[in-house]
Design an enzyme around this catalytic site. Structure first.
Site, PDB file in Angstrom:
ATOM      1  N   HIS A  96       0.836  -1.193   0.000  1.00 56.74           N
ATOM      2  CA  HIS A  96       0.000   0.000   0.000  1.00 56.74           C
ATOM      3  C   HIS A  96       0.878   1.253   0.000  1.00 56.74           C
ATOM      4  O   HIS A  96       1.894   1.300   0.701  1.00 56.74           O
ATOM      5  CB  HIS A  96      -0.860   0.043   1.263  1.00 56.74           C
ATOM      6  CG  HIS A  96      -2.047  -0.870   1.216  1.00 56.74           C
ATOM      7  ND1 HIS A  96      -3.144  -0.601   0.447  1.00 56.74           N
ATOM      8  CD2 HIS A  96      -2.310  -2.034   1.843  1.00 56.74           C
ATOM      9  CE1 HIS A  96      -4.027  -1.561   0.611  1.00 56.74           C
ATOM     10  NE2 HIS A  96      -3.551  -2.458   1.450  1.00 56.74           N
ATOM     11  N   CYS A  98       0.320   1.994  -5.559  1.00 57.35           N
ATOM     12  CA  CYS A  98      -0.594   2.910  -6.258  1.00 57.35           C
ATOM     13  C   CYS A  98       0.089   4.234  -6.588  1.00 57.35           C
ATOM     14  O   CYS A  98       1.105   4.586  -6.003  1.00 57.35           O
ATOM     15  CB  CYS A  98      -1.837   3.164  -5.413  1.00 57.35           C
ATOM     16  SG  CYS A  98      -3.144   1.979  -5.805  1.00 57.35           S
TER      17      CYS A  98
END
Lengths: 254, 209
Positions: free
Chosen positions: B123, B189
């Site tokens: 993440h 991301c």
């Protein structure tokens, strides 16, 4: 500030409401089948320095296979199979035994890890496990080759592929480095008329489901604060402008 | 504004406007001074282009036996995280670790040091703040990445390529392709979309021995 605070709360509430509308995960690149990948590595103790890759796309019982190799024994046929029904793994060095006095891995030594033959990856004709397993004239030849074929696999092999249990094994080693298959390791455990070098496993790779699509690697926790503050600030500036307008209108009315 | 005397409705309006403006400026200042924006990948990779790739080395070294990665360290950008094994989600993507402070090794990919493409995801941020791969965007080609395996061995990779790919047009075939030599692929991301409140893209970092 007493008047600003409710306005700020209102703006933040609107933003928070927007945040709740989290986007659904993007659909994967679905083609309706299963895509599988394998990296082919040298089978330990067999003195192989080659490598390779395998990709399989399985649609029902139709398997489209691409295998690329490098560093194998040149000018020699390399039998290759899907092995199924065991651990779905390649054998570690500890599975090797002494054969004709030399520590090496024959096909039988690896069975507890990669399992029995599920399909024979021949270049033409029959691909069954039983009849084509050692059809040395119908397997790819050479140190480096690219194999590509679509073939029909049986139910057991299809199930094994789908459950990440199948293993690609490419056979044919040159244990004593003399440039050809010979009997230095004795006769083959699969067919006594062939040298063991011709059928011993050279490269091995477990077939695993290939991932599809991007990852959901963030939730915005380092962005939300900024966004909310920026939007709130923007909202407050608009509000300030509005109040100034009211004030000016008040001046005109006076 | 000469002769302006703060009284009556006008003064209330003025005070309110000043209050709004002051609050807005305070919020803007907070944003400007906030250290929370994640480090951006190099500009050259932001438009979907990728840095020209260095040819992966054709090493002849024998691969290491399998041993799953347990820790990732990138001292140059201050990244250090535990690694847990992860599978795939219902839609086929690599699943993310439940604990956003940990990175995830895709358990269908080779372990580091084996031949093949080792896939590690993380993440960028959680719902509350920075997560395991928050600093990934600060990497540059040539930086060193160290993975510690369960058997205690460490495998070092050098960053050879960085690319940002839109989620809707993600080149799965090339990013996840099996490789015949050891390769490390890190994914997180990128490209925050304010209006949709989501990340539009993935940052993909590739490393070789």
């Amino acid at each position: 500030m007493q008047k600003a605070t409710p306005a700020a709360i209102a703006v933040l509430t609107v933003i928070a409401g927007g945040t709740a509308l989290a986007p659904a995960a993007l659909a994967a690149d679905e083609t309706g089948g299963n895509s599988l990948h394998a990296t082919l590595s040298p089978v330990p103790t067999n003195k192989v320095t080659g490598s390779g890759t395998a990709t399989v796309h399985l649609q029902g019982h139709e398997a489209t296979i691409t295998i690329k190799t490098q560093g194998l024994l040149a000018d020699a046929p390399h039998a290759q199979h899907f092995h199924i029904g065991a651990k779905g793994q390649c054998p570690p060095a500890s599975a090797a035994k002494k054969h004709n006095g030399s520590l090496s891995m024959n096909t039988t030594d690896g069975l507890p890890f990669y399992g029995k033959i599920g399909a024979s990856l021949t270049t033409t004709g029959d691909t069954s496990a039983s009849h084509a397993a050692l059809a040395v004239d119908r397997f790819p030849k050479g140190a480096s080759y690219t194999y590509h074929r679509t073939l029909t696999v049986d139910e057991e092999t299809a199930t094994s592929l789908r459950s990440d249990n199948a293993v690609v094994v490419v056979h044919g080693i040159d244990y004593n480095g003399n440039g050809k298959y010979d009997n230095n390791l004795g006769p083959s455990d699969l067919d006594a008329t062939l040298p063991s070098e011709a059928t011993n496993p050279a490269l091995c790779g477990p077939l695993k489901t290939a991932p599809a699509g991007a990852v959901a690697g963030g939730m915005g926790g380092t962005q939300d604060g900024d966004t909310m503050a920026l939007t709130a600030a923007g909202g407050l500036l608009v509000a300030a402008g509005g109040v100034m307008y009211l004030r000016r209108r008040g001046i005109r009315q006076n | 504004m000469n002769g302006f005397r703060p009284r009556g409705r006008r003064s209330v309006h003025t005070a309110t406007a000043i209050a709004f403006t002051t609050t807005a400026l305070a919020l803007l200042a907070e944003v400007a001074l906030s250290p929370s924006a994640p480090p951006a990948p190099p500009e050259s990779v932001l438009a979907g282009r990728s840095d020209p790739s260095r040819e992966p080395p054709q090493g002849s070294a024998q691969p290491l036996p399998a041993s799953r990665p347990e820790h990732i360290d990138i001292p140059e950008v201050g990244l250090s995280a535990k690694i847990v094994p992860v599978g795939t989600t219902a839609d086929g993507a690599i699943a993310m670790p439940k604990d956003a402070d940990r990175a995830g090794w895709y358990n269908g990919s080779p372990t580091p040091g084996e031949y093949g493409n080792t896939l590690v995801v993380g993440h960028l941020d959680s719902a509350n703040g920075p997560a395991a791969f928050y600093r990934l965007g600060a990497l540059r080609k040539g930086d060193r990445i160290s993975l510690t395996r369960q058997d205690g061995t460490r495998v070092g990779f050098t960053v050879t390529r960085m690319a940002v790919h839109p989620k809707g047009d993600f080149p799965s075939r090339s990013v996840y392709a099996p490789t015949s030599q050891p390769q490390l692929t890190l994914i997180t991301c990128a490209d925050w979309d304010d209006s949709q409140q989501r990340y539009r893209a993935n940052l993909v970092v590739t490393g070789h021995l």
